[in-house]
Design a protein around this motif. Structure first.
Motif, mmCIF file in Angstrom:
data_model
loop_
_atom_site.group_PDB
_atom_site.id
_atom_site.type_symbol
_atom_site.label_atom_id
_atom_site.label_comp_id
_atom_site.label_asym_id
_atom_site.label_seq_id
_atom_site.Cartn_x
_atom_site.Cartn_y
_atom_site.Cartn_z
ATOM 1 N N ILE A 44 0.884 -1.177 -0.012
ATOM 2 C CA ILE A 44 0.139 -0.113 0.018
ATOM 3 C C ILE A 44 0.602 1.223 0.080
ATOM 4 O O ILE A 44 0.681 2.391 -0.647
ATOM 5 C CB ILE A 44 -0.887 -0.130 1.267
ATOM 6 C CG1 ILE A 44 -1.695 -1.290 0.995
ATOM 7 C CG2 ILE A 44 -1.825 1.114 1.371
ATOM 8 C CD1 ILE A 44 -2.595 -1.441 2.283
ATOM 9 N N ILE B 13 -8.223 4.948 -0.404
ATOM 10 C CA ILE B 13 -7.872 3.597 -0.076
ATOM 11 C C ILE B 13 -8.165 3.491 1.401
ATOM 12 O O ILE B 13 -7.548 4.070 2.422
ATOM 13 C CB ILE B 13 -6.285 3.498 -0.288
ATOM 14 C CG1 ILE B 13 -5.988 3.489 -1.759
ATOM 15 C CG2 ILE B 13 -5.905 2.005 0.018
ATOM 16 C CD1 ILE B 13 -4.546 3.987 -1.928
ATOM 17 N N CYS C 219 -11.396 1.876 -2.612
ATOM 18 C CA CYS C 219 -10.955 0.459 -2.515
ATOM 19 C C CYS C 219 -10.427 0.278 -0.991
ATOM 20 O O CYS C 219 -9.853 0.625 -0.457
ATOM 21 C CB CYS C 219 -9.534 0.412 -3.370
ATOM 22 S SG CYS C 219 -8.645 -1.377 -3.208
ATOM 23 N N LEU D 89 -4.945 -3.817 -5.961
ATOM 24 C CA LEU D 89 -5.192 -2.469 -5.535
ATOM 25 C C LEU D 89 -4.791 -1.585 -7.000
ATOM 26 O O LEU D 89 -5.316 -0.591 -7.101
ATOM 27 C CB LEU D 89 -4.042 -1.886 -4.439
ATOM 28 C CG LEU D 89 -3.802 -0.883 -4.002
ATOM 29 C CD1 LEU D 89 -5.307 0.050 -3.355
ATOM 30 C CD2 LEU D 89 -2.925 -0.643 -2.818
ATOM 31 N N ILE E 125 -7.446 1.056 -8.276
ATOM 32 C CA ILE E 125 -6.894 2.775 -8.533
ATOM 33 C C ILE E 125 -7.270 2.992 -10.076
ATOM 34 O O ILE E 125 -8.108 4.134 -10.305
ATOM 35 C CB ILE E 125 -5.831 2.921 -7.937
ATOM 36 C CG1 ILE E 125 -5.714 2.815 -6.611
ATOM 37 C CG2 ILE E 125 -5.258 4.134 -8.436
ATOM 38 C CD1 ILE E 125 -4.522 3.088 -5.811
#
Ligand code: ADP
Ligand code: TPW
Length: 578
Positions: free
Chosen positions: A393, A456, A482, A540, A544
């Motif tokens: 992340i 996120i 997300c 991820l 995005i």
């Protein structure tokens, strides 16, 4: 007989009327408020419909607490009060936690709740959803008002806006009884009754002698330190804050929601040497940060109190914050924009840089800690642990520094705060002053709605559960969010056992190997089950890029982390040995 009465009925022009519903909407719009977060029902269903018809964005939630949290986050991000609209008694109470949390965190929001008939409520005759909401709200927010007459709606909303954003921002309750909405009045008189609030958050200029006192103290410091809090982020004076840090050359620490005011990779950030600088600093300047539990009240071991007291400068808009925990030698009262600008102007051209043995010692510790962290982050254990998942992340946020991070949990919070670097101001929203669980989906919706940027949400599995049903809301409005659930099977960890031998699992343990991703799929979003760092990274990146509502169930070692994360010491211990 008067001349007016002698006009034949067929010739009288009907006068244009307005009503309570429209006056509320018009008053909000007049004050540039374009979004309502809420949940419809008696008596506010038509208000929601009409607000939408009148061009407002009405975001409907599945539970009022999350609508309230969204309003609070919108308030923090925009500096305008976020609006939460609920029904009476139970809806109001559901929104109240968010209102109290907003007040605690100094976020401006207005909780507008419909209420039942005053005459019946006050005589306690048992009305539908009877409750004296105003009395209940009062101690939990900054101000609370009730409007009984349509002609007072303009004043009521103006007062609520001003109370929410002026001085120390906070939550305001506005009680609108059901009867008010249908009250009619002449449309022009109605228009004239509305108030456009002029200068809702007036600047508060610090006194020149207070500025001089602060600069003199800073100048004399051998080991100065600046602490940036979320008040500094809220104040939206980013260039001045940066100028203060860079012109003085003083090392700084960002509190969690102040991360990104300057990029976390900034050479003057002392975050990777936090314990060292808190212990060693001799003069500390607080900028929009309180010396509450999050800063160990400015005393004790964290601050190496045994080596002698620190000298503090504190910038805050609230004069009564000063000396709340320890003596503040140089209080600077005013809005952060004005105070920081005055300091920058007062530094002059020959402000002494902090001694190099101080900055050098910090740099040395930082380098050591950062290279240790880099080693840990490079590991790819199976199953994933907090570090390996968060390193993914961290890279994603580096690639998209405009993305907003929402973060809650225990270990998930503590590790993410230190591992995921932020690069831009107001991009991190988290559990704040109370360490409250349940802000996740409400904050995420607000972040997506008010900024349009990717969001996120880094969520412990327990933390996510508090607002999990709002994934339907996320799908309904097709928001670019997300959600990453750090699934380690329980509150904190998933390894506790029931010592009694009964078949009930331990109180901290959840269903093992749950598939939170299926929850998102149920409403048409994308669900991903990630058991490796690569799968998490891929999921991820896709989320995005696509902007589609996505939930990644990140499977984390259930033994990873610690009880209560970094605040285990706050758990009371039983003296009784069994
Ligand atoms: P953190 O949790 O990041 O340490 P806190 O919420 O404890 O931050 O502190 C924020 C402080 O900022 C509060 O004391 C509040 O009064 C102050 N504050 C908020 N907005 C402003 C502003 N515009 N100007 C000055 N002070 C502000
Ligand atoms: C409204 C108490 C603090 S942290 C937490 C709880 C229940 C959840 C920790 O488990 P999670 O995290 O999310 O799985 P992790 O990263 O360690 O695996 N009710 C409210 N607020 C708080 N703070 C709690 C309970 C709590």
């Amino acid at each position: 007989m008067s001349a007016v009465l002698s006009i034949p009925a067929k010739d009288i022009q009907p006068r244009e009327l307005t009503d309570g519903f429209h006056l509320v909407i018009d008053a909000l719009k007049l004050n540039d408020i374009d979004t309502i977060f809420g949940l419809p029902g008696i008596p506010v269903t038509d208000l929601c419909r009409m607000a939408q018809a009148e061009g407002m964005r009405v975001i409907s939630f599945r539970h009022e607490q999350h609508a309230g949290n969204a309003a609070a986050a919108a308030g923090f991000l925009t500096g305008k009060p976020g609006i939460c609209l609920t029904v009476s008694a139970p809806g109001f109470l559901n929104g109240l936690t968010a209102l109290a949390n907003a007040t605690t965190n100094c976020f401006p929001m207005i909780l507008i709740s419909g209420s039942s008939e005053r005459e019946i409520v006050d005589l306690q005759q048992g009305d539908y959803e009877e409750m004296d909401q105003l009395a209940i709200a009062k101690p939990l927010c900054k101000a609370a008002y009730r409007v009984l007459h349509a002609e007072d709606i303009g004043v009521g909303i103006a007062r609520a806006i001003r109370a929410a954003v002026s001085g120390r921002p906070g939550g305001v309750y506005l009680d609108l009884p059901a009867k008010l909405f249908a009250q009619t009045m002449d449309a022009e008189a109605g228009r004239n009754s509305l108030i456009k609030v002029v200068d809702p958050a007036p600047k508060q200029i610090p006194a020149p002698d207070a500025v001089k006192r602060a600069i003199d103290l800073l100048k004399g410091a051998k080991k100065p330190l600046i602490l940036l809090g979320k008040g500094a982020a809220y104040a939206q004076c980013d260039a001045d804050v940066r100028a203060l840090i860079e012109k003085t050359g003083i090392p700084y620490l960002p509190m969690s929601m102040a991360k990104g005011l300057l990029p976390d990779t900034h050479v003057q950030s002392a975050a990777a040497a936090r314990s060292y600088v808190l212990q060693e600093a001799d003069v500390v300047m607080l900028v929009g940060a309180r010396l509450n539990w999050l800063l160990s009240h400015g005393k004790g071991k964290t601050w190496a109190q045994d080596k002698g007291p620190k000298r503090f400068i504190q910038i805050d808009i609230s004069p009564t914050e000063i000396d709340s925990n320890v003596a503040i030698e140089a209080p600077l009262i005013g809005d952060i924009g004005s105070c920081v600008a005055a300091l920058v102007a007062g530094l002059g051209t020959n402000f002494p840089k902090p001694p190099t043995d101080w900055t050098g010692a910090i740099a040395e510790r930082k380098d050591k800690n950062l290279s240790k962290m880099a080693e840990t982050l490079a590991k790819r254990p199976s199953p994933m642990n907090f570090h390996s998942a968060l390193s993914v992340i961290r890279d994603a946020v580096k690639a998209r520094p405009d993305a907003i991070v929402v973060n809650e949990g225990a270990n998930t919070l503590d590790f993410a705060r230190s591992i995921v670097d932020m690069y831009e101001p107001r991009k991190r929203l988290d559990v704040g002053t109370w360490g409250i669980m349940g802000i996740g989906m409400g904050f995420s919706v607000a972040a997506a709605v008010t900024t349009g940027k990717p969001v996120i949400a880094i969520e412990g599995d327990s933390a996510f559960g508090f607002s999990g049903m709002e994934v339907e809301t996320i799908c309904r409005y097709d928001l670019p969010i997300c959600v990453i659930v750090f699934n380690n099977n329980g509150v904190y960890r998933g390894t506790d056992k029931n010592p009694s031998g009964h078949s009930d699992v331990a109180p901290t343990v959840f269903v093992k190997n749950a598939r939170y991703d299926k929850l998102m799929e149920a409403f048409g979003g994308v669900g991903i089950n990630a058991t490796t760092a690569d799968e998490l990274a891929k999921g991820l990146a896709e989320a995005i890029a696509s902007g589609k509502p996505t939930l990644i169930n990140a499977v984390i070692d259930e033994a990873a982390g610690t009880e209560s994360g970094r605040i285990s010491s706050l758990n009371p211990q039983s003296a009784v040995k069994k």
